[in-house]
Every structure is written in C-alpha cells, then in structure tokens.
Design an enzyme around this catalytic site. Structure first.
Site, PDB file in Angstrom:
ATOM      1  CE1 TYR A 142      -3.107  -3.232  -0.313  1.00 18.86           C
ATOM      2  CE2 TYR A 142      -4.061  -2.113   1.971  1.00 18.86           C
ATOM      3  CZ  TYR A 142      -4.004  -3.241   0.850  1.00 18.86           C
ATOM      4  OH  TYR A 142      -4.684  -4.330   1.499  1.00 18.86           O
ATOM      5  CE  LYS A 187       0.942 -17.704  -2.369  1.00 15.34           C
ATOM      6  NZ  LYS A 187       0.790 -18.919  -2.440  1.00 15.34           N
ATOM      7  CG  ASP A 219      -1.974 -20.155  -0.432  1.00 15.89           C
ATOM      8  OD1 ASP A 219      -1.720 -20.114   0.646  1.00 15.89           O
ATOM      9  OD2 ASP A 219      -1.474 -20.341  -1.294  1.00 15.89           O
ATOM     10  CG  ASP A 243      -7.565  -4.157   4.024  1.00 14.36           C
ATOM     11  OD1 ASP A 243      -8.193  -4.106   4.929  1.00 14.36           O
ATOM     12  OD2 ASP A 243      -7.244  -3.197   3.141  1.00 14.36           O
ATOM     13  CG  ASP A 247     -12.299  -6.915   5.486  1.00 11.99           C
ATOM     14  OD1 ASP A 247     -12.070  -5.650   6.012  1.00 11.99           O
ATOM     15  OD2 ASP A 247     -13.025  -5.937   4.330  1.00 11.99           O
TER      16      ASP A 247
END
Ligand code: NAD
Length: 352
Positions: A142, A187, A219, A243, A247
């Site tokens: 970001y 990852k 994942d 992020d 959620d």
C-alpha cells in the site's frame, strides 16, 4: 482526567456512527468525572470537497497534537474518479503514516448473542471464535511505488527487517498477554518479502521463549479461518494480507458493523476506528450499526487513556443491548427488536 480527542466523522455513514460514539463517551465522562474535548478534523471526500485535498497538513497536525483520534470512515462513489493520490482513502494512508501508527489490532470475537448471525455452521461457532489479527499498517504494497505506464501497472511490495521486527514484537507481546500462541502469516513460497518476514519472526522467537510461534501461508490461513477459527489466538501479518484476512474474520463473527480496531505506534496517541468502510449504500438512513465505532471508543479508553473500568462499562453496555434482544438491521434475526443507529446509541448509553 482531561483528554483531547481529534474526531474525524468522514463520509457516508461516518457522521452517524461517530455521533453515537461521542454520546457514549460523554456519558462515560460525566459518570466517571473525566473531560473529553473534541476537535473536528476534515478528512476524506468531505475534505476534497472543502480543500481539494483528502487530508491537508493542518488537519493532520490537529490529529498528531491530540491525545487520540476517533475515526468513522471515508470514501464513496462521488470521489471514485478523482486521481489516485487525491482519493479519500489516500487521506487515511497519510493519517496512519503521519501518526506513525504501524500496528493495527483487530479482534475477531463472536458475541454469544450473535452466534446465529455467523455464516459458519453452529458446531464450528460453538468451538469458539476469539482471536486478534495484528496487522502491519504503514508498510508493504500500500505504501510502495504505484505506477501505470504503457498499459503496464506496477505496485511495489517492500519490507525492511526493522519494519518487520517492530510489528513482530507487538505480535509476540500480544500473544504473551493471551494464550502465548502466535501464528505468523506470509507467502514465503513465492515472495522474497515474506521469506524475510519469516526469518525475522523466527529470530525474534528466541527472545520470547514462552510464546509458541507457528507459520502459515496466507492462502491456507484464509481457508483455516472458515474451517476452524478456534485454532487461532494471535495472528501477525503484513499490511495487505492483514487487510483481507481481517475482513474475512469479521464476517464469521456476524457483521462487519460490530468490529472495532486500534492502531498504535511508538507514542500513546492511537487511532481508533471501526473496520468497515463508509457504507454509501446505507448512508443517511439511520440504519447503520454504530457498535464497531462505540467499541473503538472503548478501545481508546483502554489502550490510550488507561481507563479500563470505563472501557469495561461500554463493553458491558453493548452486551446488555444485545441481551435485551435489540438489533440493528445488519444483525437482525427473527424475534429480535429492530432499532436504528441513533436508537442503538440511546440504549447503549442508558445502559452505562
Ligand atoms: P463497506 O465496509 O463500506 O461496506 C460493505 C458492506 O457492509 C455494505 O453492504 C455496507 O452497507 C455494510 N456495512 C458496512 N458498515 C456497516 C455498518 N456499520 N452497519 C451496517 N452495515 C454496514 O465497504 P465498501 O462498500 O467496499 O466500501 C465503501 C467505501 O468505503 C469505499 O469508498 C471504500 O474505499 C471505503 N472504505 C473506507 C474504509 C475506511 O475509512 N477505513 C475502509 C474500507 C472501505
């Protein structure tokens, strides 16, 4: 105690939900003998309309010089077509970076009264959902370079050892205060930044021998959160993974409208906000759930002002609201009493 709080109502449902949190804070102040002085700050789409800038320096300075910041949400379709660096969300990124709040803590906890609102099967919910995601907030993709040239778009994902180390320490310290289990999510089978992340986490683990560190690929983590969320206690991860996972985690607890968050850095001045966005689809209709914002105010009292009795009083008042069968539209179920945003605030503050 006297405290100054910068208040960012923002866009969409932001003003409605923040107003309820302020009414609750006022009730706490009068009951416990505190004084909270609020300073209004414009950020997001409303600041673009007023100043042509989602967070002018003067507004950011008001936040930095306050004891803490309470934020509703920013953004909306009205500003979808403004250039990238002028978008409402850019104000939020600038605020987080300007305040130096690198650690975002999002609890994923199911309220027993809302077990039916979870999309998961009852037997999975009954095993318990109570974990925290510690998300790195001011680094990673970001904040890397973004560009589009000749039909090719690039976003840079970069982490330094020191950035990983400071968020890693928050993860270990949070785990020490809970069940001493920390899951580091990355990852590392694909990304260099994740391989560095993993290496730093394992180096840090030697300093926290009482904490059991495990690694999980992002994942797999996304899958495990819906398969068996009871296995998690504290998750620590980088900005974008955090992020997305938070959620997902919020949804299994019933509604995104219920979840608060705190963002902290080296100073005590924290940023407190619900994890949802500005919900333009329901803005201005008095149907938004203000509980995520009210609980964010409770987190502010606990973490920035050291007022744990006061924070407990707010959390207890929310629990009493749910026990009495009141529900906002997003968590409504058969046999419950539907209330609007303001009425939800009325009942919670009466419960304090
Ligand atoms: P959103 O979180 O605003 O809404 C997703 C869904 O959840 C919508 O159906 C909405 O009605 C519902 N919802 C959200 N909060 C609710 C609440 N308190 N009570 C009841 N229902 C609620 O996400 P989105 O639609 O993807 O984004 C809308 C805007 O918000 C976009 O401009 C986005 O960039 C922005 N956004 C801002 C923040 C922030 O300010 N921190 C975070 C996420 C998204």
């Amino acid at each position: 105690m006297n405290k100054t709080i910068a208040v960012i109502r923002g866009d969409g449902i932001g003003p409605e939900i923040v107003d309820q949190a302020l009414r609750v804070l006022d009730r706490v102040a009068s009951k416990y003998g505190h004084s909270f002085k609020y300073t209004d700050v414009d950020m997001g789409g409303c600041a673009i309309d007023k100043y042509g800038d989602p967070l002018p320096q003067g507004e950011l300075d008001k936040c930095i010089s306050s004891d803490s910041v309470l934020l509703g949400a920013v953004g909306g379709p009205k500003w979808n077509d403004v250039p990238g660096n002028m978008r409402p969300e850019k104000g939020l990124l600038r605020l987080r970076a300007g305040m130096g709040v690198y650690s975002n803590n999002r609890p994923a906890k199911i309220w027993k009264q809302l077990a039916d609102a979870s999309p998961l099967k009852r037997e999975i919910v009954e095993k318990g959902i109570d974990f925290i995601i510690v998300r790195e907030l001011i680094g990673g993709i970001y904040f890397g370079e973004h560009k589009t040239e000749n039909g090719v778009a690039t976003d840079v994902l970069k982490y330094s050892e020191s950035e990983i180390e400071r968020i890693g320490r928050i993860g270990f310290k949070t785990a020490q205060k809970r069940s001493k289990r920390l899951c580091s999510v990355e990852k590392s089978n694909v990304l260099d930044s994740s391989r560095l992340w993993k290496k730093v986490m394992h180096r840090l683990a030697e300093e926290y021998p009482d904490v059991i560190l495990t690694d999980m690929l992002v994942d797999n983590c996304a899958m495990q959160i819906v398969k068996d969320p009871s296995q998690f206690d504290v998750i620590v991860t980088e900005n974008m993974f955090g992020d997305i996972l938070s959620d997902e985690a919020s949804m299994i607890t019933g509604s995104i409208g219920m979840i608060p968050s705190s963002s902290l850095g080296a100073s005590g001045c924290g940023l407190y906000e619900p994890i949802h966005g500005s919900a333009p689809d329901i803005a201005g209709r008095d149907i938004a759930n203000p509980i995520g914002t009210i609980l964010s105010a409770a987190m502010m009292l606990r973490f920035s002002f050291d007022m744990s009795d006061e924070a407990d009083a707010i959390e207890h008042a929310v629990s009493k609201f749910l026990d009495a069968g009141y529900r906002t539209a997003d968590i409504m179920s058969d046999g419950m009493t539907l209330v609007g945003c303001r009425q939800c605030g009325d009942i919670i503050l009466e419960n304090i």
